[in-house]
Scaffold this active site. Sequence first.
Site, PDB file in Angstrom:
ATOM      1  N   HIS A 281     -21.127   0.367  24.950  1.00 44.23           N
ATOM      2  CA  HIS A 281     -20.111   1.239  25.531  1.00 44.23           C
ATOM      3  C   HIS A 281     -19.105   1.644  24.474  1.00 44.23           C
ATOM      4  O   HIS A 281     -18.981   0.995  23.438  1.00 44.23           O
ATOM      5  CB  HIS A 281     -19.381   0.537  26.687  1.00 44.23           C
ATOM      6  CG  HIS A 281     -18.713  -0.744  26.289  1.00 44.23           C
ATOM      7  ND1 HIS A 281     -19.403  -1.931  26.167  1.00 44.23           N
ATOM      8  CD2 HIS A 281     -17.427  -1.042  25.987  1.00 44.23           C
ATOM      9  CE1 HIS A 281     -18.570  -2.898  25.820  1.00 44.23           C
ATOM     10  NE2 HIS A 281     -17.359  -2.385  25.692  1.00 44.23           N
TER      11      HIS A 281
ATOM     12  N   CYS B 240     -10.576  -6.902  25.562  1.00 46.65           N
ATOM     13  CA  CYS B 240     -11.592  -6.671  24.538  1.00 46.65           C
ATOM     14  C   CYS B 240     -11.246  -5.387  23.802  1.00 46.65           C
ATOM     15  O   CYS B 240     -10.364  -4.634  24.235  1.00 46.65           O
ATOM     16  CB  CYS B 240     -12.990  -6.599  25.153  1.00 46.65           C
ATOM     17  SG  CYS B 240     -13.276  -5.143  26.185  1.00 46.65           S
TER      18      CYS B 240
END
Length: 701
Positions: A65, A212
């Site tokens: 992603h 993250c």
Amino acid sequence: MSEMITADLVDLDLSAETKEAAARALAERMVAQGRVTDLDGFLADVAAREAQMPTGLDGGIGIPHCRSEHVTEPTLAFGRSAAGIDFGAPDGPADLIFLIAAPAGADDAHLTILSALARQLMNAEFTSALRAVDDATAAAALIRGDESPAAAAAGAATSPATTEAEASEVPEVAEVAEGSQDSVAVSAAASADTATVSTGERPFRIVAVTSCPTGIAHTYMAAESLENAGRAAGVELVVETQGSAGFTRLDPAVIADADGVIFAHDVPVRDKDRFAGKPTVDVGVKAGINRPTELISEVRGKAERGEVTAGSAPGTPVERAGAAGEGYGTMLRKWLMSGVSYMVPFVAAGGLLIALGFAIGGYQINKAPSVMDHFVWTQGDSWGALLFQIGGVAFGFLVPVLAGYIAYGMADRPGIVPGFVGGAISLTINAGFLGGLAAGLIAGGVVIGIQKVRIPAALRGIMPVVVIPLISAAIVGFLMFVVIGKPIASAQKGMTDWLNGLTGSNAVLLGALLGLMMCFDLGGPVNKVAYTFATAGIAVASPSDSAMKIMAAVMAAGMVPPLAMALATTVRGRLFTQTERENGKAAWVLGASFISEGAIPFAAADPLRVIPSAMAGGAVTGALSMIFGATLRAPHGGIFVVPLIGNPFLYLIAIAAGVCVTTALVVVLKGMRKQASAGAGTGAAEAPIATKADTTEPVAA
């Protein structure tokens, strides 16, 4: 607004063998639907995110992603692989692959829906249904939340009663999007009378933060995993998700009531001081996904032993990386790399400005008066002097920044002040880079020592602002001025004199050694050590001839690996995969620009052949650069600073020789592998198996 995933974005028979090929296959579907405007640009952004941290998860899931300017709207593409694809998960290859694409400026509502999918991936019923579904339309509906996992697995429509019952266990993506805008999730399913762990008369209470680099997937998966483990353990657990959609800070009363803290993150926790003074477990975000029960047990154990954080909560990304059982050597390397990573932009900017100053004003420009006193707009010499003097000021920050951020890597923000002070003192006493290294380590150690002292709660507020900077700066200053400064300055002078005296075979051997280091880990710690050694020599107004030769050898060797891989994919393309051939096109530009990382995809796929070949070519180039007497005043730039290189023609010959050596070795070694695979008597079907085995070998660190 179109749906984030449709049947056209689903591939239930994904045939790709590598994660790069899988991302390309799914991205091509996005391009066909008008969701991605530039395929190669988008895939470069996906690869950059993958390089930060592998996106494979336990349970056979891969979630490549990224956020990219080439994405027109938030999009999901799903692929299912029968053979499995290695995405770096500890438990093996992934068979469920989700490519998540978010625009660079995606709105919060879209990003929250993507985060809801990430939470769903922690649900075993959801992933089982995806493995069983046999229709692309049904798979897309399942992922959107239009169909429940139970109904999808049964192959029948869900009744209203079933949907309502299951909705309490598996929230639909849209529902989660509506209910999770505040980015705070609470897991308090166990009441006080059923809790298995309690403090006094109430359940054990934990607050957690997850984050993250991209803030789309891992952040929310870790939150979901921790919540599930909290319910199972009978604890009250509140998670603050610091994702792309922003975050809402936990209520201070909730933090004050907590018995322990869990940080599962790969980027710095925002407003971390809120959690100081409590038992804290600090890990990477993947640990929050893969072993939440262990983290809960660990924080409970710390609470029982009375282990709390003093002052500012510890655990910078660098410190955290070395805290989970790693040795002091590993932690030291990471602390030093923290300082180097912050110093390199100053090196590049200052060095290139100085080099441009020399190019415009000549090599006597270092004797020009201050441009504040004399600057003529129409004279080239004045502009050369201006660039030279700006670059000199930038270079003046190198040692303080190095020392300050080494201390930051060790002790977080409280280490910055004594680190910078120690680095500045190092310049004052002519201790140079060696003094900066020592000052940074001392500053970090002093701050850590101060933080371990127990102090009254009333004084904790002024510790990071007044007490720690005051005491640590005084201690570091005393040590640098009175105790260790003079010996380090003598050592620095000795090293400088040794470099200035290098001639003949000694210089050639040093060039070969630096070439080997530059090509060993392609932008990693060993590469950075060689680069920092070279830039330290030219970080003065008038660098010595030997220092400029070393800088030239280092840059030349660093250009070899990507250029060689580009050439190899051109002359023997059949030895490489389609993805590698595409990477080879980009490697031409990266190598020419002195970006050694351009060879990383090749080294990651076949380290035992690519890395030794690159090192051999780098050693040849480094040695030849020294033999030819090439010099370089700029610390970066590749072929774009050739006019600033001494003996440029011979310098380019040295680079070409190293590229040819590496290319030849790679072609020969890969050709031998192909022959061995063909001679094994297993036919063409075994060749992909051999290739895949090679791609799983670890990259040398």
